[in-house]
Write a protein that holds these residues in place. Sequence first.
Motif, PDB file in Angstrom:
ATOM      1  N   GLY A 103    -125.153 -26.333  16.620  1.00  0.00           N
ATOM      2  CA  GLY A 103    -124.529 -25.220  17.468  1.00  0.00           C
ATOM      3  C   GLY A 103    -123.620 -24.530  16.591  1.00  0.00           C
ATOM      4  O   GLY A 103    -123.377 -24.744  15.178  1.00  0.00           O
ATOM      5  N   PRO A 104    -122.753 -23.595  17.192  1.00  0.00           N
ATOM      6  CA  PRO A 104    -121.783 -22.729  16.377  1.00  0.00           C
ATOM      7  C   PRO A 104    -120.582 -23.754  15.469  1.00  0.00           C
ATOM      8  O   PRO A 104    -120.099 -24.560  16.056  1.00  0.00           O
ATOM      9  CB  PRO A 104    -120.961 -22.024  17.397  1.00  0.00           C
ATOM     10  N   ASN A 105    -120.767 -23.505  14.154  1.00  0.00           N
ATOM     11  CA  ASN A 105    -120.063 -24.316  13.091  1.00  0.00           C
ATOM     12  C   ASN A 105    -120.237 -25.723  13.338  1.00  0.00           C
ATOM     13  O   ASN A 105    -119.211 -26.503  13.287  1.00  0.00           O
ATOM     14  CB  ASN A 105    -118.538 -23.981  13.465  1.00  0.00           C
ATOM     15  N   HIS A 106    -121.255 -26.244  13.927  1.00  0.00           N
ATOM     16  CA  HIS A 106    -121.842 -27.613  14.143  1.00  0.00           C
ATOM     17  C   HIS A 106    -120.550 -28.226  15.059  1.00  0.00           C
ATOM     18  O   HIS A 106    -120.200 -29.334  14.804  1.00  0.00           O
ATOM     19  CB  HIS A 106    -121.771 -28.418  12.964  1.00  0.00           C
ATOM     20  N   MET A 107    -119.960 -27.694  15.995  1.00  0.00           N
ATOM     21  CA  MET A 107    -118.811 -27.935  16.820  1.00  0.00           C
ATOM     22  C   MET A 107    -119.336 -29.147  17.554  1.00  0.00           C
ATOM     23  O   MET A 107    -120.295 -29.123  18.435  1.00  0.00           O
ATOM     24  CB  MET A 107    -118.186 -26.908  17.561  1.00  0.00           C
ATOM     25  N   ARG A 108    -118.316 -30.122  17.861  1.00  0.00           N
ATOM     26  CA  ARG A 108    -118.595 -31.105  18.795  1.00  0.00           C
ATOM     27  C   ARG A 108    -118.132 -30.686  20.005  1.00  0.00           C
ATOM     28  O   ARG A 108    -116.842 -30.469  20.255  1.00  0.00           O
ATOM     29  CB  ARG A 108    -117.861 -32.425  18.314  1.00  0.00           C
ATOM     30  N   GLU A 118    -116.031 -20.389  26.036  1.00  0.00           N
ATOM     31  CA  GLU A 118    -116.012 -18.884  25.865  1.00  0.00           C
ATOM     32  C   GLU A 118    -115.402 -18.508  24.645  1.00  0.00           C
ATOM     33  O   GLU A 118    -115.743 -17.323  24.148  1.00  0.00           O
ATOM     34  CB  GLU A 118    -115.456 -18.304  27.198  1.00  0.00           C
ATOM     35  N   ALA A 119    -114.237 -19.196  24.266  1.00  0.00           N
ATOM     36  CA  ALA A 119    -113.502 -18.896  23.120  1.00  0.00           C
ATOM     37  C   ALA A 119    -114.429 -18.960  21.867  1.00  0.00           C
ATOM     38  O   ALA A 119    -113.965 -18.238  20.856  1.00  0.00           O
ATOM     39  CB  ALA A 119    -112.207 -19.692  23.062  1.00  0.00           C
ATOM     40  N   ILE A 120    -115.135 -19.800  21.860  1.00  0.00           N
ATOM     41  CA  ILE A 120    -116.046 -20.262  20.844  1.00  0.00           C
ATOM     42  C   ILE A 120    -117.091 -18.882  20.666  1.00  0.00           C
ATOM     43  O   ILE A 120    -117.554 -18.534  19.679  1.00  0.00           O
ATOM     44  CB  ILE A 120    -116.455 -21.483  20.674  1.00  0.00           C
ATOM     45  N   SER A 121    -118.129 -18.892  21.908  1.00  0.00           N
ATOM     46  CA  SER A 121    -119.091 -18.235  21.796  1.00  0.00           C
ATOM     47  C   SER A 121    -119.443 -17.546  23.459  1.00  0.00           C
ATOM     48  O   SER A 121    -119.579 -18.424  24.191  1.00  0.00           O
ATOM     49  CB  SER A 121    -120.333 -18.980  21.390  1.00  0.00           C
ATOM     50  N   ARG A 126    -123.672 -19.747  27.632  1.00  0.00           N
ATOM     51  CA  ARG A 126    -123.583 -18.782  28.767  1.00  0.00           C
ATOM     52  C   ARG A 126    -124.731 -19.224  29.912  1.00  0.00           C
ATOM     53  O   ARG A 126    -125.901 -19.713  29.449  1.00  0.00           O
ATOM     54  CB  ARG A 126    -124.284 -17.416  28.348  1.00  0.00           C
ATOM     55  N   TYR A 127    -124.191 -19.715  31.055  1.00  0.00           N
ATOM     56  CA  TYR A 127    -125.060 -20.192  32.136  1.00  0.00           C
ATOM     57  C   TYR A 127    -124.730 -19.447  33.440  1.00  0.00           C
ATOM     58  O   TYR A 127    -123.632 -18.967  33.676  1.00  0.00           O
ATOM     59  CB  TYR A 127    -124.884 -21.528  32.325  1.00  0.00           C
TER      60      TYR A 127
END
Length: 143
Positions: A103-108, A118-121, A126-127
Amino acid sequence: LSDIITGDMSLAQKIYAVHDYAYSHILYNGVSDKTDWKAEAYRGITEGVGDCFTFYSTTYLLMSKLDGVDVMSVQRLNGATRHYWCLVNIGTGWYHLDACNVGPNHMRVFMKTDAELEAISTYFWRYDKSLYPAGATEAFELK
């Protein structure tokens, strides 16, 4: 599961161990059978390859075997591709858990609130919130 957790772990630590196992054990190859989550969980455990559905299926299966854990399936809304993850409640409210490691930046994504995601993406997680219980609003503390 007995290879991942120990009896002296708190419930939160067990959930983290399951998340860490899937995040670290499964290699993303972009392929899964989205018609059978149990088979995909088995493949995630035995073969260690798959896509976000494999990560989701593996964590869902393992967490569902733990006493005191409520887990729900979530699918991304209106994405160009499908994405899956879990909502988890261990008595402290519903949090997002996504063990997929691409996922975004391989974030855990371990026990995150809606606001934290939501602060990340605003796209990736989104759901349709109307289909799920209200999420926790306080940041989760791993104890």
